[in-house]
Write an enzyme that holds these catalytic residues in place. Structure first.
Site, PDB file in Angstrom:
ATOM      1  CG  PHE A   1     -18.107 -12.563  -8.436  1.00  0.00           C
ATOM      2  CD1 PHE A   1     -18.841 -11.787  -9.320  1.00  0.00           C
ATOM      3  CD2 PHE A   1     -17.114 -13.374  -8.937  1.00  0.00           C
ATOM      4  CE1 PHE A   1     -18.593 -11.832 -10.680  1.00  0.00           C
ATOM      5  CE2 PHE A   1     -16.861 -13.445 -10.303  1.00  0.00           C
ATOM      6  CZ  PHE A   1     -17.600 -12.665 -11.180  1.00  0.00           C
ATOM      7  CG  LEU A   2     -14.862 -10.668  -2.481  1.00  0.00           C
ATOM      8  CD1 LEU A   2     -13.611 -10.085  -1.841  1.00  0.00           C
ATOM      9  CD2 LEU A   2     -15.015 -12.137  -2.150  1.00  0.00           C
TER      10      LEU A   2
ATOM     11  CB  CYS B   1     -19.761  -2.734  -6.290  1.00  0.00           C
ATOM     12  SG  CYS B   1     -18.270  -3.436  -5.548  1.00  0.00           S
TER      13      CYS B   1
ATOM     14  CB  THR C   1     -14.695  -3.469 -11.017  1.00  0.00           C
ATOM     15  OG1 THR C   1     -15.050  -4.356  -9.950  1.00  0.00           O
ATOM     16  CG2 THR C   1     -15.730  -3.581 -12.118  1.00  0.00           C
TER      17      THR C   1
ATOM     18  CG  ASP D   1      -2.181   0.828   0.990  1.00  0.00           C
ATOM     19  OD1 ASP D   1      -3.240   0.243   0.686  1.00  0.00           O
ATOM     20  OD2 ASP D   1      -2.103   2.069   1.095  1.00  0.00           O
TER      21      ASP D   1
ATOM     22  CB  THR E   1     -11.160   1.103 -11.023  1.00  0.00           C
ATOM     23  OG1 THR E   1     -12.107   0.184 -10.430  1.00  0.00           O
ATOM     24  CG2 THR E   1      -9.844   0.387 -11.234  1.00  0.00           C
TER      25      THR E   1
ATOM     26  CE  LYS F   1     -15.780   0.692  -8.206  1.00  0.00           C
ATOM     27  NZ  LYS F   1     -15.373  -0.110  -9.377  1.00  0.00           N
TER      28      LYS F   1
END
Length: 424
Positions: free
Chosen positions: A147-148, A255, A124, A32, A89, A258
């Site tokens: 797919f969390l 998610c 994504t 990070d 993103t 966006k």
């Protein structure tokens, strides 16, 4: 077989990915750019509220399978088998996904990646990104969408419905898919564009489904039907299923907003009028406006000057995530109309613009003309609603999550107003 894995980004997706892959026996180095965050993670301190994640991180560190470093370049070694990109993103001004963080990482590590390594995108990214990134590094790009669900991310990772990998290099895609072999989940090895599309197609379908049921709930209000009974009848149809059939204050989170806008931008860029998706986004805005109107009615038609108590601010119970929370959007609309907002959320502390945030739900409702339930925290069900009624100046509870018992509130002398429920 243990693999050497680098994960760039320790947000919700990156930290879950790193900790879970370490739990599967791989050696994972997570990077990070936030030095303070890296130090906290080295100590096993996790900022994200996600069941089981903190324990998994501490266990990985203790086992020597999980490390944290500052900067992407420090995560890569000559032995690295797979580099996972888990950086933000976000949605750009035009609705398209902003890939600057992804490209920045590849510029930083491109010359450091060993032959035989693969770069896997967990972030994504729009369809066509793998092809776009191939020229930046000399190794294969693999799309491996996540797919969390927030609040159950660890369980979703370790017990997946499916693993999706895609690349122009099928062998590289298979190598990434093999990282999950211990999970014994169905693995789909696709071309890169199809793998990238799967994530958008899935998330946007869920958004459409939620917008649809929210519109049905509004219709139930107007014709006297009960949306809970309607959705029960719908959900028993195996072609429809029961999930994502509960109305609420609109969808949000990190998610769906966006991803819907990004897919719409992709459609526009190739000349396709994706009217269905556009309508789902518009319906979501209308749903939030409908909630504000319900609150206005509870305040005798005037929000300005009214004290309103909000219960719940996170976009979803079990998380401390405020990103694109419909609760915050509704709060902002109320503040813009001059409301005095006092709010409580079990997972949110600190300060938020335009409102007073308190750590006691009874303090949030004190003196309120109306109380609004915006997040489905189960502890709100067990509040002493007789005490709430005594503390309020008004008597209406707007329950946007259908969380409470109308009978119980009625006995306390309160008026319960839920979306699509005739008792409201």
């Amino acid at each position: 077989m243990q693999r050497k894995i680098a994960v760039v980004g320790t947000g919700y997706v990156g930290l879950t990915t790193g900790a879970c892959l370490a739990a599967l026996g791989h050696h994972v180095v997570c990077a990070d750019i936030d030095a303070a965050k890296v130090e906290r993670l080295r100590q096993g301190r996790v900022d994200i509220l996600e069941p089981g994640l903190d324990e998994l991180v501490r266990r990985g560190i203790a086992a020597g399978n999980l490390e944290f470093v500052l900067g992407a370049a420090n995560a890569v070694s000559p032995a690295t088998d797979v580099l996972f990109l888990c950086v933000p993103t976000p949605m750009g001004a035009d609705g398209a996904a902003d890939l600057r963080a992804v490209e920045s990482v590849l510029r930083e590590v491109g010359e450091l990646l060993p032959a035989g390594c693969a770069v896997a995108t967990k972030s994504t990214v729009p369809v066509g990104t793998a092809d776009r990134l191939r020229h930046m590094v000399g190794v294969p790009i693999v799309s491996n969408p996540e797919f969390l669900r927030e609040g159950s991310a660890v369980d979703d990772f370790l017990h997946p419905d499916r693993i999706v990998v895609g690349s122009h290099d099928r062998d590289a895609a298979q190598r990434v898919g093999d990282l999950y072999s211990a999970l014994q989940a169905p693995t789909l090895v696709l071309d890169a564009a199809s793998a990238e599309m799967v994530k958008y197609a899935a998330n946007c379908f869920l958004a459409v489904k939620l917008s649809y049921v929210n519109a049905i709930a509004q219709l139930c209000d107007r014709v006297g039907a009960d949306v809970r009974e309607v959705t029960e009848g719908m959900g028993l149809d195996p072609r429809i299923g029961r999930s994502f059939l509960k109305p609420g204050p609109g969808w949000g989170g990190s998610c769906l907003p966006k991803d819907t806008n990004a897919l719409l931008h992709v459609a526009d860029s190739v000349g396709l009028d994706f009217a269905l998706l556009r309508s789902a986004i518009e319906q979501n805005t209308r749903q939030q406006q409908d909630v504000v109107e319900r609150i206005r009615q509870a305040c005798d038609g005037t929000i300005r000057g009214a004290r309103i108590g909000l219960l719940g601010l996170a976009f979803k119970a079990g998380t401390n995530d405020l990103r694109d929370s419909p609760a915050l959007r509704i709060a902002d609309a109320l503040i813009a109309e001059g409301a005095e907002i006092t709010a409580h959320d079990p997972a949110i502390t600190g300060e938020l613009p335009g409102m007073r945030l308190v750590d006691d739900p009874y303090e949030a409702v004190k003196g309120a003309i109306a109380v609004v339930v915006l997040t489905e925290w189960p502890e709100f069900r067990t509040l002493d609603w007789t005490r709430v009624a005594e503390l309020m100046d008004g008597f209406t509870v707007v329950d946007t999550r259908d969380l409470l018992s109308g009978d119980e509130l009625g006995k306390a002398g309160l008026r319960w107003k839920a979306i699509g429920r005739p008792l409201g």
